[in-house]
Design a protein around this motif. Structure first.
Motif, PDB file in Angstrom:
ATOM      1  N   HIS A 106     -28.080  52.690 -47.883  1.00  0.00           N
ATOM      2  CA  HIS A 106     -27.168  52.694 -49.033  1.00  0.00           C
ATOM      3  C   HIS A 106     -25.800  53.300 -48.746  1.00  0.00           C
ATOM      4  O   HIS A 106     -24.945  53.318 -49.631  1.00  0.00           O
ATOM      5  N   TRP A 107     -25.571  53.775 -47.538  1.00  0.00           N
ATOM      6  CA  TRP A 107     -24.305  54.414 -47.185  1.00  0.00           C
ATOM      7  C   TRP A 107     -23.202  53.372 -47.023  1.00  0.00           C
ATOM      8  O   TRP A 107     -23.433  52.295 -46.489  1.00  0.00           O
ATOM      9  N   THR A 108     -22.004  53.689 -47.521  1.00  0.00           N
ATOM     10  CA  THR A 108     -20.827  52.848 -47.296  1.00  0.00           C
ATOM     11  C   THR A 108     -19.707  53.732 -46.751  1.00  0.00           C
ATOM     12  O   THR A 108     -19.688  54.948 -46.959  1.00  0.00           O
ATOM     13  N   ASP A 109     -18.749  53.112 -46.045  1.00  0.00           N
ATOM     14  CA  ASP A 109     -17.688  53.860 -45.365  1.00  0.00           C
ATOM     15  C   ASP A 109     -16.894  54.781 -46.288  1.00  0.00           C
ATOM     16  O   ASP A 109     -16.550  55.879 -45.894  1.00  0.00           O
ATOM     17  N   GLY A 110     -16.602  54.372 -47.495  1.00  0.00           N
ATOM     18  CA  GLY A 110     -15.795  55.173 -48.405  1.00  0.00           C
ATOM     19  C   GLY A 110     -16.419  56.502 -48.793  1.00  0.00           C
ATOM     20  O   GLY A 110     -15.730  57.412 -49.262  1.00  0.00           O
ATOM     21  N   LEU A 111     -17.711  56.649 -48.577  1.00  0.00           N
ATOM     22  CA  LEU A 111     -18.391  57.885 -48.958  1.00  0.00           C
ATOM     23  C   LEU A 111     -18.014  59.070 -48.077  1.00  0.00           C
ATOM     24  O   LEU A 111     -18.191  60.224 -48.470  1.00  0.00           O
ATOM     25  N   ASP A 112     -17.474  58.782 -46.881  1.00  0.00           N
ATOM     26  CA  ASP A 112     -17.063  59.869 -45.982  1.00  0.00           C
ATOM     27  C   ASP A 112     -16.008  60.771 -46.623  1.00  0.00           C
ATOM     28  O   ASP A 112     -15.901  61.941 -46.276  1.00  0.00           O
TER      29      ASP A 112
END
Length: 135
Positions: free
Chosen positions: A94-100
């Motif tokens: 469920h991880w996406t790049d913007g979550l960083d």
């Protein structure tokens, strides 16, 4: 209306307000994002830090309401919140790049919690139609 109508209407809806029941019985709401995961199958997924009020409230009472708006449609989903901790495989799914931007250590952020809201009822208004669907 049926579940297919809800699935179609959910396409493209990302931002919502998540409401939970507080310890004193009041309702708490906050803006949340599905992180761009809008192929809806009955569950919505949200990352959070483990020490937040929303996580504590879901631990005490799993009832969650999600309210979405977009493209002339309003959808309210009622369901149960489930907390997933220390599940690296599920986090990666469920991880996406913007979550960083929010979680500096990515899926290794201490206390990272994935909130799953499993909807059991949908109410819709607007372009997609008006009605209640028991899911």
């Amino acid at each position: 209306m049926d579940k297919k109508d809800v699935v179609k209407a959910m396409a493209g809806l990302d931002l919502c307000f998540m409401s939970t029941r507080g310890a004193e019985g009041g309702i708490s709401s906050r803006p949340m994002s599905n992180n761009g995961q809008v192929d809806w199958d009955g569950s919505n997924w949200f990352f959070s830090r483990g020490e937040t009020r929303k996580v504590k409230e879901i631990e005490q009472d799993g009832a969650v309401e999600l309210c979405f708006e977009g493209e002339g449609t309003w959808i309210s989903l009622s369901g149960q919140g489930k907390l997933h901790r220390d599940d690296r495989e599920l986090f990666e799914e469920h991880w996406t790049d913007g979550l960083d931007e929010w979680f500096e250590d990515g899926i290794d952020t201490p206390g990272l919690t994935l909130i799953e809201v499993v909807a059991d009822r949908a109410e819709m208004w607007g372009k997609a139609g008006d009605g209640v669907v028991e899911l």
